[in-house]
Design an enzyme around this catalytic site. Structure first.
Site, PDB file in Angstrom:
ATOM      1  CG  PHE A 152      82.159  15.044  39.800  1.00 55.87           C
ATOM      2  CD1 PHE A 152      81.875  13.690  39.258  1.00 55.87           C
ATOM      3  CD2 PHE A 152      81.310  15.572  40.606  1.00 55.87           C
ATOM      4  CE1 PHE A 152      80.712  13.040  39.891  1.00 55.87           C
ATOM      5  CE2 PHE A 152      79.949  15.004  41.034  1.00 55.87           C
ATOM      6  CZ  PHE A 152      79.872  13.592  40.548  1.00 55.87           C
ATOM      7  CG  ASP A 237      80.334  22.916  39.439  1.00 57.07           C
ATOM      8  OD1 ASP A 237      79.988  22.971  40.757  1.00 57.07           O
ATOM      9  OD2 ASP A 237      80.022  21.874  38.824  1.00 57.07           O
ATOM     10  CE  LYS A 266      78.525  17.678  46.390  1.00 57.36           C
ATOM     11  NZ  LYS A 266      79.260  17.643  45.152  1.00 57.36           N
TER      12      LYS A 266
HETATM   13  C1  LIG Z   1      78.791  17.291  43.888  1.00 56.53           C
HETATM   14  C2  LIG Z   1      78.956  18.152  42.490  1.00 56.53           C
HETATM   15  C3  LIG Z   1      78.043  18.324  41.836  1.00 56.53           C
HETATM   16  C4  LIG Z   1      76.661  17.647  41.766  1.00 56.53           C
HETATM   17  O1  LIG Z   1      76.080  17.874  42.553  1.00 56.53           O
HETATM   18  P1  LIG Z   1      74.646  16.811  43.032  1.00 56.53           P
HETATM   19  O2  LIG Z   1      73.970  17.415  44.169  1.00 56.53           O
HETATM   20  O3  LIG Z   1      75.409  15.372  43.509  1.00 56.53           O
HETATM   21  O4  LIG Z   1      74.050  16.559  41.887  1.00 56.53           O
HETATM   22  C5  LIG Z   1      78.247  19.089  40.770  1.00 56.53           C
HETATM   23  N1  LIG Z   1      79.515  19.899  40.744  1.00 56.53           N
HETATM   24  C6  LIG Z   1      80.361  19.730  41.505  1.00 56.53           C
HETATM   25  C7  LIG Z   1      81.683  20.310  41.470  1.00 56.53           C
HETATM   26  C8  LIG Z   1      80.129  18.763  42.535  1.00 56.53           C
HETATM   27  O5  LIG Z   1      81.292  18.442  43.558  1.00 56.53           O
END
Ligand SMILES: *Cc1c(COP(=O)(O)O)cnc(C)c1O
Length: 414
Positions: A152, A237, A266
Site C-alpha cells: 500500500f 516507504d 502521516k
Molecule cells: C497512508 C500511506 C500512504 C499514503 O499516504 P496519504 O497521505 O494517504 O496519501 C503511503 N504509504 C503508506 C505505507 C501508507 O500507509
C-alpha cells in the site's frame, strides 16, 4: 434548514443528523464507523453527544503525538500568525530548518517536502526512474521498479497501477507501466525479478494496510544487499511505519539497513496537517533540477514549522522508547486473551493487528462492538483489526483499552 443555519445551530443536531448529511452530500469512498467526533485531546476523542472514546487508530498513525498536542498547537498558532503559506517561489526561515532536521534523523543528504504520503511516493518513483535513466543509463522509458505483493503506497492513479488489490483498481485503468511485483518477504523472488532495466525497489518495511505484516527476520538485510549487488536503489516507504510507530525511529532500523531513499508522511504532520517528504542520498536527490518537480503547498512554512516541532517532540517525549515498551506490554496482554475467533496476533511496537476467523466474526463487527464500549479502531480488509494508539498513551490508558478489547473479543462468537 439552510446549511448556514445548520452550522450555527450545531447543538441541535444529533449524530444521526450528521451521518445523514454526510451520506447525502459526500462521496461514499469510505465506510465510516457510525460515530460523529467533535473534539480530541491526547488519546481521547468525544462525539457530539459527549461520549468519550479511546483512540486506538490514530488516523492510520497520523496522530502519533495525540490529538491537539499543546506544544504543537502553540507552534501552529505562532507560525499561522506570522506566515502560513508563500510557495517555494521564495525561501522561508522555516523550511531549511525542517529539511536539515529530516536529514539528521534519517541519516540522509537532502529532503524534498510534499503534503500527502501519496505525493511523496510519486516523488520517489520519479526520482528513482530519473536516476535509472540518467545515472544507470537505462534506455529512456524502460526503467522498472520492483514492488511487493499486497503493498500500500497511496491512491493516485500512478500508485494504484502497481497495487495487488482489485478493489483499489477496478475501472480506474489504463494503468502506469514499469512495475513488477514480487512476494513480500521473498528474497529469492526479488533477486530473480531484477533485470538490467531495474532502477529501484519500493517497499514498506512492515506492511500496514495489508494487515500489519512483519517480514521474516533477515529479509530487509537481504533486500538491501541484493539492491547493492545489482546497482538498484532501495526506497523504503515509512509513511505509516516510521517516526516511532514500530519501536524504532524507522522500521528499517530493526535491521540497520541503509536505504537510498525514505518516504515520510502521516505522523510528520503532528496530527495537524498533511506533511510528507522524500528524504534521500545525494545520488538520488540530485536528479531534481529546477522545474523538474514541484508542489504548490509542499514545504509551506505552516506545515514545515509543525513538522519540525513534531520531530523534536518525538525525541523530547521519548515516543520511540514508549512505543517499544508499551507495544511489548500490549502484545503480552492481547496474547493472554483466550478466544477461538482470533487466528493471529501480530505486530511490532504500538502497531498490532488482531486477525479474526471470518467464519466466526468479521473485523468490522468487532470494531462496531469496540465503539460501543468506547474504543475506536478500524478494520483493514475483512479480518484484521488494527491497534495503533497515539504513542503518547500511558500504561493506564492502554490497560483501559485492553480491558475493553478483551471483553469484546472473548464474546466474539456471540
Ligand atoms: C497512508 C500511506 C500512504 C499514503 O499516504 P496519504 O497521505 O494517504 O496519501 C503511503 N504509504 C503508506 C505505507 C501508507 O500507509
Amino acid at each position: 434548514m439552510k446549511v448556514n443555519e445548520m452550522i450555527y445551530s450545531k447543538t441541535t443536531l444529533k449524530s444521526q443528523d450528521y451521518i445523514d448529511l454526510e451520506t447525502k452530500w459526500c462521496a461514499h469512498n469510505y465506510h465510516p464507523l457510525p460515530v460523529v467526533l467533535t473534539r480530541g485531546q491526547g488519546v481521547w476523542l468525544w462525539d457530539v453527544e459527549d461520549k468519550k472514546y479511546l483512540d486506538m487508530m490514530s488516523a492510520y498513525s497520523a496522530v502519533s503525538h495525540g490529538h491537539c498536542h499543546p506544544k504543537l498547537l502553540a507552534t501552529l498558532k505562532e507560525q499561522a500568525n506570522r506566515l502560513a503559506m508563500c510557495s517555494r517561489a521564495y525561501y522561508t526561515d522555516v523550511l531549511p530548518l525542517l529539511v536539515k532536521k529530516l536529514c539528521a534523523v534519517t541519516g540522509m543528504d537532502q529532503a524534498l517536502p510534499m503534503n500527502t504520503g501519496a505525493e511523496a511516493v510519486e516523488t520517489a518513483i520519479k526520482a528513482v526512474r530519473r536516476w535509472g535513466h540518467f545515472s544507470k543509463k537505462i534506455p529512456e522509458n524502460k526503467a522498472e521498479i520492483i514492488v511487493m505483493t499486497h503493498n500500500f503506497h497511496g491512491r493516485t492513479s500512478g500508485i494504484i497501477s502497481f497495487s495487488s488489490e482489485p478493489e483499489y483498481k477496478i475501472g480506474f485503468g489504463p494503468f502506469l507501466p514499469g512495475f513488477k511485483e514480487v512476494p513480500f518477504g521473498d528474497a529469492v523472488a526479488l533477486k530473480s525479478a531484477i533485470t538490467p532495466q531495474t532502477c529501484g525497489v519500493l517497499m514498506e518495511p512492515v506492511q500496514g494496510e495489508a494487515g500489519i505484516i512483519v517480514p521474516p527476520k533477515g529479509w530487509l538485510t537481504q533486500v538491501a544487499q541484493i539492491c547493492k549487488d545489482h546497482n538498484v536503489l532501495l526506497i523504503v516507504d515509512e509513511v505509516q511505519s516510521g517516526l516511532g510507530r514500530t519501536g524504532k525511529m524507522f522500521a528499517c532500523q530493526h535491521e540497520n539497513i541503509d536505504p537510498d531513499g525514505m518516504i515520510l508522511g502521516k505522523a510528520l504532520g503532528g496530527g495537524f496537517l498533511p506533511v510528507s517528504a522524500l528524504v534521500g542520498k545525494k545520488h538520488l536527490m540530485e536528479v531534481f533540477t529546477p522545474g523538474s518537480h514541484g508542489s504548490t503547498f509542499g514545504g509551506n512554512p505552516l506545515g514545515a514549522a509543525v513538522a519540525l516541532r513534531a520531530l523534536e517532540l518525538i525525541e523530547e517525549e521519548h515516543l520511540v522508547e514508549k512505543s517499544a515498551e508499551l507495544g511489548n506490554y500490549l502484545m503480552t496482554k492481547l496474547k493472554s486473551i483466550q478466544a477461538p475467533c482470533i487466528r493471529d496476533i501480530r505486530g511490532i511496537g504500538l502497531w498490532i493487528g488482531l486477525d479474526f476467523d471470518p467464519s466466526i466474526v468479521s473485523a468490522r463487527t468487532i470494531c462496531e462492538k469496540l465503539k460501543e464500549r468506547g474504543v475506536l479502531s478500524k478494520e483493514t480488509h475483512h479480518t484484521v483489526v488494527r491497534l495503533a494508539p497515539p504513542l503518547i498513551i500511558t500504561k493506564e490508558e492502554l490497560d483501559w483499552g485492553a480491558e475493553r478489547i478483551k471483553e469484546v473479543v472473548e464474546r466474539c462468537g456471540s
